[in-house]
Design an enzyme around this catalytic site. Structure first.
Site, PDB file in Angstrom:
ATOM      1  N   TYR A 139      -4.980 -19.498  27.013  1.00 51.94           N
ATOM      2  CA  TYR A 139      -4.674 -18.937  25.695  1.00 51.94           C
ATOM      3  C   TYR A 139      -3.749 -17.739  25.857  1.00 51.94           C
ATOM      4  O   TYR A 139      -4.143 -16.704  26.391  1.00 51.94           O
ATOM      5  CB  TYR A 139      -5.990 -18.537  25.016  1.00 51.94           C
ATOM      6  N   LYS A 167      -2.883 -22.880  24.430  1.00 49.57           N
ATOM      7  CA  LYS A 167      -2.789 -22.368  23.070  1.00 49.57           C
ATOM      8  C   LYS A 167      -1.817 -21.201  23.133  1.00 49.57           C
ATOM      9  O   LYS A 167      -2.131 -20.155  23.700  1.00 49.57           O
ATOM     10  CB  LYS A 167      -4.152 -21.911  22.551  1.00 49.57           C
TER      11      LYS A 167
END
Length: 310
Positions: A139, A167
């Protein structure tokens, strides 16, 4: 592992963690929230992320939440545990808890606040991968972690054994696109905006969806991606415009908030909808009366009925 090791796609929100007014983990409210999210046909959920206030939870609470969330795993609803932490040892503890609970995967940012360098970030993710066998999402969240991982660094992380997805919540859209074109054949790539541009990119086969926040619009969020799958650009854009309303009225372009705090905004919106999202935990504070009214006005603007808050 690589992108083909999982079938994650669509809308997978980082959901809120319900606490009661005394700050205790409220598993009954959590069950109610999960039942609503499932009924709204989310593609998946992320537990104990930033929206889930991981920073105020103990390791034991996070493990309990992972166990509770694992009960909702089913075809079409993936449950992913966020393992954000300041050290690799802590992240490994959380990752093993997610693995033992039977979650579908984990999500991890670089250590926030610390501002680790490139070599330290790679070592951090590799240590977690070496200690577990669970699929991992990297992320990139510059607002919360200060560092903005560039495409070369993300490519190096994509080579780590358990990394299956990224992400990428960078505010640098050119960087986002560069990463997408370079990495989407190797890992699942999340973060496409629900705008006309995002719809067009998705219709061209780029990206895998959006790991968003809260899921406060219910089925509108995942149905954007279902419209993409059906090739219905008009419907996708209609749904995306609804999402853009809350992004414009509550948030800033860098994903920061215009008032209050992100977690209270999400919990308030859900509770106004009758979803048992609970309350925020110290150091966060509930929204003021005027801020609650602002949330309610946006929901009414979108044609969503609300109820009085308890």
């Amino acid at each position: 592992m690589d992108r083909n090791s999982v079938d994650w796609t669509g809308y997978i929100p980082a959901i809120t963690t319900p606490f009661d007014r005394k700050g205790r983990l409220d598993l009954d409210a959590f069950d109610g929230q999960m039942e609503w999210l499932s009924a709204e046909r989310m593609h998946g959920v992320i537990l104990a992320g930033t929206s889930g206030e991981w920073f105020s939870m103990s390791s034991e609470e996070r493990a309990v939440l992972f166990e509770a969330g694992a009960r909702y795993r089913k075809d079409g609803l993936w449950v992913i545990g966020a393992c954000n932490s300041y050290t690799s040892a802590e992240a490994i503890t959380h990752a093993r808890a997610a693995e033992e609970a039977g979650l579908d995967g984990i999500l991890i940012t670089p250590p926030p606040y610390v501002v680790p360098n490139r070599r330290e970030i790679v070592n951090f993710y590799r240590a977690v991968s070496d200690a577990t066998d669970i699929p991992m999402t990297v992320y990139n969240w510059p607002r919360g972690c200060i560092v903005d991982m560039d495409t070369d660094l993300l490519a190096e992380l994509a080579d780590i054994d358990n990394v299956v997805a990224i992400k990428n919540s960078t505010g640098n859209f050119a960087g986002f696109l560069t990463g997408m074109y370079r990495l989407e054949d190797r890992v699942r790539y999340f973060g496409l905006p629900t705008s006309e541009l995002g719809a067009d990119l998705a219709l061209l086969g780029h990206g895998d969806g959006l790991m968003g926040s809260g899921g406060v619009l219910g089925a509108d969020h995942p149905d954007f991606w279902r419209a993409i799958t059906a090739g219905d650009r008009t419907r996708a854009i209609e749904l995306g415009e609804r999402d853009r309303v809350i992004m414009t009225e509550w948030f800033r372009p860098d994903y920061g908030v215009q008032f209050g705090n992100q977690q209270a905004i999400m919990k308030t919106a859900l509770r106004l909808r009758g979803v048992p999202a609970g309350f925020v935990r110290d150091p966060l504070m509930e929204l003021s009366t005027s801020e609650v009214a602002r949330i309610e006005a946006t929901l009414h603007k979108l044609g969503i009925k609300t109820q009085a808050l308890a």
